[in-house]
Write a protein that holds these residues in place. Structure first.
Motif, PDB file in Angstrom:
ATOM      1  N   ALA A  61     -10.309   8.605  -9.562  1.00  0.00           N
ATOM      2  CA  ALA A  61     -10.847   7.254  -9.737  1.00  0.00           C
ATOM      3  C   ALA A  61     -12.053   6.987  -8.831  1.00  0.00           C
ATOM      4  CB  ALA A  61      -9.758   6.212  -9.469  1.00  0.00           C
ATOM      5  N   VAL A  62     -12.021   7.507  -7.611  1.00  0.00           N
ATOM      6  CA  VAL A  62     -13.088   7.163  -6.657  1.00  0.00           C
ATOM      7  C   VAL A  62     -14.229   8.178  -6.673  1.00  0.00           C
ATOM      8  CG1 VAL A  62     -11.445   5.968  -5.160  1.00  0.00           C
ATOM      9  CG2 VAL A  62     -12.081   8.334  -4.633  1.00  0.00           C
ATOM     10  N   ALA A  63     -14.041   9.273  -7.419  1.00  0.00           N
ATOM     11  CA  ALA A  63     -15.077  10.318  -7.459  1.00  0.00           C
ATOM     12  C   ALA A  63     -16.401   9.696  -7.880  1.00  0.00           C
ATOM     13  CB  ALA A  63     -14.673  11.418  -8.439  1.00  0.00           C
ATOM     14  N   GLY A  64     -17.452  10.014  -7.158  1.00  0.00           N
ATOM     15  CA  GLY A  64     -18.775   9.537  -7.557  1.00  0.00           C
ATOM     16  C   GLY A  64     -19.250   8.319  -6.787  1.00  0.00           C
ATOM     17  N   HIS A  65     -18.336   7.600  -6.108  1.00  0.00           N
ATOM     18  CA  HIS A  65     -18.792   6.480  -5.270  1.00  0.00           C
ATOM     19  C   HIS A  65     -18.968   6.996  -3.838  1.00  0.00           C
ATOM     20  CE1 HIS A  65     -19.354   2.793  -3.245  1.00  0.00           C
ATOM     21  NE2 HIS A  65     -18.874   2.017  -4.199  1.00  0.00           N
ATOM     22  N   PRO A  66     -20.208   6.968  -3.323  1.00  0.00           N
ATOM     23  CA  PRO A  66     -20.457   7.572  -2.015  1.00  0.00           C
ATOM     24  C   PRO A  66     -19.688   6.908  -0.869  1.00  0.00           C
ATOM     25  CG  PRO A  66     -22.419   6.406  -2.819  1.00  0.00           C
ATOM     26  CD  PRO A  66     -21.429   6.432  -3.941  1.00  0.00           C
ATOM     27  N   ALA A  67     -19.291   5.660  -1.024  1.00  0.00           N
ATOM     28  CA  ALA A  67     -18.600   4.976   0.078  1.00  0.00           C
ATOM     29  C   ALA A  67     -17.078   4.957  -0.100  1.00  0.00           C
ATOM     30  CB  ALA A  67     -19.120   3.548   0.210  1.00  0.00           C
ATOM     31  N   PHE A  68     -16.589   5.448  -1.224  1.00  0.00           N
ATOM     32  CA  PHE A  68     -15.136   5.425  -1.470  1.00  0.00           C
ATOM     33  C   PHE A  68     -14.503   6.767  -1.112  1.00  0.00           C
ATOM     34  CE2 PHE A  68     -14.648   1.989  -5.065  1.00  0.00           C
ATOM     35  CZ  PHE A  68     -15.098   1.028  -4.187  1.00  0.00           C
ATOM     36  N   GLY A  69     -13.308   6.711  -0.592  1.00  0.00           N
ATOM     37  CA  GLY A  69     -12.563   7.931  -0.290  1.00  0.00           C
ATOM     38  C   GLY A  69     -11.076   7.700  -0.511  1.00  0.00           C
ATOM     39  N   VAL A  70     -10.288   8.750  -0.318  1.00  0.00           N
ATOM     40  CA  VAL A  70      -8.840   8.689  -0.508  1.00  0.00           C
ATOM     41  C   VAL A  70      -8.162   9.015   0.810  1.00  0.00           C
ATOM     42  CG1 VAL A  70      -6.876   9.667  -1.744  1.00  0.00           C
ATOM     43  CG2 VAL A  70      -9.075   9.451  -2.891  1.00  0.00           C
ATOM     44  N   LEU A  71      -7.116   8.277   1.106  1.00  0.00           N
ATOM     45  CA  LEU A  71      -6.368   8.502   2.346  1.00  0.00           C
ATOM     46  C   LEU A  71      -4.944   8.937   1.962  1.00  0.00           C
ATOM     47  CD1 LEU A  71      -6.979   8.131   5.369  1.00  0.00           C
ATOM     48  CD2 LEU A  71      -6.118   5.792   5.174  1.00  0.00           C
ATOM     49  N   ASP A  72      -4.545  10.129   2.419  1.00  0.00           N
ATOM     50  CA  ASP A  72      -3.240  10.667   2.015  1.00  0.00           C
ATOM     51  C   ASP A  72      -2.163  10.472   3.089  1.00  0.00           C
ATOM     52  OD1 ASP A  72      -4.046  12.449   3.935  1.00  0.00           O
ATOM     53  OD2 ASP A  72      -4.203  14.177   2.590  1.00  0.00           O
ATOM     54  N   ILE A  73      -2.484   9.698   4.104  1.00  0.00           N
ATOM     55  CA  ILE A  73      -1.634   9.596   5.300  1.00  0.00           C
ATOM     56  C   ILE A  73      -0.207   9.107   4.976  1.00  0.00           C
ATOM     57  CG2 ILE A  73      -2.619   7.317   5.796  1.00  0.00           C
ATOM     58  CD1 ILE A  73      -2.458   7.857   8.729  1.00  0.00           C
ATOM     59  N   GLU A  74      -0.065   8.153   4.053  1.00  0.00           N
ATOM     60  CA  GLU A  74       1.281   7.608   3.786  1.00  0.00           C
ATOM     61  C   GLU A  74       2.101   8.553   2.912  1.00  0.00           C
ATOM     62  OE1 GLU A  74       0.988   3.435   2.524  1.00  0.00           O
ATOM     63  OE2 GLU A  74       0.843   2.862   4.644  1.00  0.00           O
ATOM     64  N   VAL A  75       1.465   9.153   1.927  1.00  0.00           N
ATOM     65  CA  VAL A  75       2.196  10.103   1.084  1.00  0.00           C
ATOM     66  C   VAL A  75       2.647  11.298   1.931  1.00  0.00           C
ATOM     67  CG1 VAL A  75       1.989  11.740  -0.833  1.00  0.00           C
ATOM     68  CG2 VAL A  75       1.123   9.409  -1.103  1.00  0.00           C
ATOM     69  N   LEU A  76       1.774  11.774   2.836  1.00  0.00           N
ATOM     70  CA  LEU A  76       2.134  12.929   3.676  1.00  0.00           C
ATOM     71  C   LEU A  76       3.226  12.563   4.674  1.00  0.00           C
ATOM     72  CD1 LEU A  76      -1.271  14.718   4.408  1.00  0.00           C
ATOM     73  CD2 LEU A  76       0.414  15.145   2.598  1.00  0.00           C
ATOM     74  N   ARG A  77       3.206  11.308   5.200  1.00  0.00           N
ATOM     75  CA  ARG A  77       4.225  10.906   6.171  1.00  0.00           C
ATOM     76  C   ARG A  77       5.595  10.809   5.505  1.00  0.00           C
ATOM     77  NH1 ARG A  77       1.980   6.223   8.435  1.00  0.00           N
ATOM     78  NH2 ARG A  77       3.246   4.877   7.133  1.00  0.00           N
ATOM     79  N   GLY A  78       5.616  10.461   4.218  1.00  0.00           N
ATOM     80  CA  GLY A  78       6.876  10.338   3.476  1.00  0.00           C
ATOM     81  C   GLY A  78       7.640   9.086   3.868  1.00  0.00           C
ATOM     82  N   GLY A  79       8.818   8.925   3.333  1.00  0.00           N
ATOM     83  CA  GLY A  79       9.669   7.776   3.638  1.00  0.00           C
ATOM     84  C   GLY A  79       9.074   6.476   3.118  1.00  0.00           C
ATOM     85  N   VAL A  80       9.611   5.361   3.620  1.00  0.00           N
ATOM     86  CA  VAL A  80       9.085   4.048   3.238  1.00  0.00           C
ATOM     87  C   VAL A  80       7.780   3.824   4.004  1.00  0.00           C
ATOM     88  CG1 VAL A  80       9.514   1.569   3.241  1.00  0.00           C
ATOM     89  CG2 VAL A  80      11.375   3.140   2.740  1.00  0.00           C
ATOM     90  N   SER A  81       6.752   3.361   3.309  1.00  0.00           N
ATOM     91  CA  SER A  81       5.433   3.201   3.933  1.00  0.00           C
ATOM     92  C   SER A  81       5.281   1.785   4.491  1.00  0.00           C
ATOM     93  CB  SER A  81       4.335   3.453   2.906  1.00  0.00           C
ATOM     94  OG  SER A  81       4.504   4.715   2.311  1.00  0.00           O
ATOM     95  N   TYR A  82       5.205   1.678   5.800  1.00  0.00           N
ATOM     96  CA  TYR A  82       4.924   0.386   6.423  1.00  0.00           C
ATOM     97  C   TYR A  82       3.489   0.396   6.941  1.00  0.00           C
ATOM     98  CZ  TYR A  82       9.936  -0.459   6.183  1.00  0.00           C
ATOM     99  OH  TYR A  82      11.210  -0.644   5.734  1.00  0.00           O
ATOM    100  N   THR A  83       2.727  -0.615   6.556  1.00  0.00           N
ATOM    101  CA  THR A  83       1.313  -0.678   6.921  1.00  0.00           C
ATOM    102  C   THR A  83       1.135  -0.674   8.438  1.00  0.00           C
ATOM    103  OG1 THR A  83       0.932  -1.906   4.901  1.00  0.00           O
ATOM    104  CG2 THR A  83      -0.815  -1.990   6.542  1.00  0.00           C
ATOM    105  N   ILE A  84       2.053  -1.299   9.159  1.00  0.00           N
ATOM    106  CA  ILE A  84       1.921  -1.347  10.619  1.00  0.00           C
ATOM    107  C   ILE A  84       1.916   0.068  11.214  1.00  0.00           C
ATOM    108  CG2 ILE A  84       4.423  -1.813  10.903  1.00  0.00           C
ATOM    109  CD1 ILE A  84       1.640  -3.053  13.261  1.00  0.00           C
TER     110      ILE A  84
END
Ligand code: ATP
Ligand code: MG
Length: 196
Positions: A61-84
């Motif tokens: 989805a973000v391919a091609g937008h120079p300022a957009f990127g993807v962050l995999d930190i929550e999927v890699l951490r696993g479990g329930v994702s808390y923003t804090i």
């Protein structure tokens, strides 16, 4: 450096998410917007697509937008994702960055229920966007969120991932509700189709 985080289940990512990220970037001169699929969201159904699939769709989805990127930190951490937890980790990794968390009106109203919200509100600002069916009632937010939710204007987009999943299950089109590359990914993988 100012970085916006657009978090969500992204099951799948759709143009409402992308427009929200772009509106926030434009309104607050963000250097980057990172789209971050959660692993298991705290208040929601189990995702239909896997974490890997949701990350891959987000990359498409973000391919091609120079300022957009993807962050995999929550999927890699696993479990329930808390923003804090995520923001603490990001601020440790990038101490010089000002982080903003971008959310739709439904989430703005729900903010007081987020885990660790008082600490989160001390660490970052939120950028809220309008969403059909939800009133943005900033003055009803608790005192620790006053002046912590900025607004960004975007065209109101009446699209949800739930609607897209239902459309696929019913064999209806989702073209232009999601970027072409996400549409192709869903079709190729048979995502959200009802098992016979
Ligand atoms: P679902 O129907 O599965 O809940 P969703 O469309 O609400 O999916 P989420 O992944 O739950 O998408 O939402 C991620 C973030 O994007 C939330 O902050 C949500 O408010 C925001 N958002 C989602 N759709 C829109 C939209 N059409 N307009 C503005 N913001 C949106
Ligand atoms: Mg939602």
């Amino acid at each position: 450096m100012k970085i916006g985080i657009m978090g969500g289940t992204f099951d799948p990512i759709h143009i409402g998410h992308l427009l929200a990220g772009e509106a926030a970037r434009d309104a607050y001169a963000l250097d980057h917007v990172w789209f971050m699929p959660s692993h298991i969201p705290p208040h929601k159904h189990q995702a239909g697509a896997s974490g890997t699939e949701r990350l891959e769709m987000t990359s498409e989805a973000v391919a091609g937008h120079p300022a957009f990127g993807v962050l995999d930190i929550e999927v890699l951490r696993g479990g329930v994702s808390y923003t804090i937890d995520t923001i603490k980790e990001l601020q440790e990794l990038h101490p010089a960055v000002d982080f903003y968390f971008i959310i739709g009106a439904d989430m703005v109203n729900y903010l007081p229920h987020w885990q660790g919200i008082e600490e989160l509100a001390q660490r970052i600002c939120f950028i809220g966007v309008r969403r059909p069916g939800f009133q943005l009632a900033l003055n009803e937010l608790p005192h620790y969120l006053q002046n912590k939710v900025l607004l960004a204007d975007m065209p109101v987009v009446d699209i949800s991932s739930t609607d897209i999943r239902e459309r696929v299950a019913e064999g209806r089109t989702t073209r232009y509700l999601v970027p072409d590359r996400v549409h192709d990914y869903i079709t190729r993988g048979g995502l959200y189709e009802v098992q016979p």
